[in-house]
Scaffold this active site. Sequence first.
Site, PDB file in Angstrom:
ATOM      1  N   LYS A  83      60.482  68.096  72.689  1.00  0.00           N
ATOM      2  CA  LYS A  83      60.590  66.668  72.377  1.00  0.00           C
ATOM      3  C   LYS A  83      60.096  66.463  70.943  1.00  0.00           C
ATOM      4  CE  LYS A  83      60.281  62.890  75.668  1.00  0.00           C
ATOM      5  NZ  LYS A  83      59.374  62.117  76.514  1.00  0.00           N
TER       6      LYS A  83
HETATM    7  O1  G3P Z   1      60.017  58.575  78.869  1.00  0.00           O
HETATM    8  C1  G3P Z   1      59.289  57.703  78.058  1.00  0.00           C
HETATM    9  C2  G3P Z   1      58.318  56.954  78.864  1.00  0.00           C
HETATM   10  O2  G3P Z   1      57.296  57.804  79.348  1.00  0.00           O
HETATM   11  C3  G3P Z   1      57.764  55.763  78.209  1.00  0.00           C
HETATM   12  O3  G3P Z   1      57.586  54.852  79.216  1.00  0.00           O
HETATM   13  O4  G3P Z   1      56.719  52.882  80.324  1.00  0.00           O
HETATM   14  O5  G3P Z   1      55.375  53.998  78.493  1.00  0.00           O
HETATM   15  O6  G3P Z   1      57.422  52.712  77.954  1.00  0.00           O
HETATM   16  P1  G3P Z   1      56.727  53.537  78.986  1.00  0.00           P
END
Ligand code: G3P
Length: 214
Positions: A83
């Site tokens: 990543k």
């Molecule tokens: O895959 C990306 C994710 O982990 C981010 O999620 O909910 O932190 O925006 P969030």
Amino acid sequence: MKFFLDTANLEQIKEAVSWGVIEGVTTNPTLISKENMEFEELIKKICEIVPGPVSVEVISQEWKGMVEEAKKFAELAENVVIKIPMTVDGLKATRELSRKNIKVNMTLIFSPSQALLAAKAGASFISPFIGRLDDISTPGMNLIEDIITIFNNYMFDTEIIVASIRHPLHVVEAALLGAHIATMPFQVLEKLVNHPLTNIGLERFLKDWEKVKK
Ligand code: G3P
């Protein structure tokens, strides 16, 4: 549509894989920090459980450092995907790694232009974060629609991982648009299963079965 689990939690990963519907895992530094385990050991364990790609994020901000980290991660298991954040250095590292046949998932994608650049640099996957766009009153799903149109226009092979998914409707809308992959927290996967009419129907069938002469 492929489903990835967005977590580094081994119990959740084992459980979701046992349902037979999970084809990969995405991690990030925040998710890794929640697990009380040594980083490399954790990644190796995840890669053993999951049949498909497991995304592991670099910390370096400079492209040569990213490439060095990526090479080390790639040695941990065959299914590791690197990543890389969407920055100029990230693009340079992605180009270099794709030349070496190391798969990259470009992350922190928030615009169609960033997605286009990632595909041109040779990313195997991109991760547009739709929930975080919704959080700032910008419809995240519009971004997915635009990226799909652009990738179809030029027949890019880069797969779209719809990320930052917060609820079941995000998954359904991404599927209606034809996105390749949805990565979701375990709690969202659980919600996809549930429907009150299924529960009511099952309860009724079981009750009626008691009346059957056996
Ligand atoms: O895959 C990306 C994710 O982990 C981010 O999620 O909910 O932190 O925006 P969030």
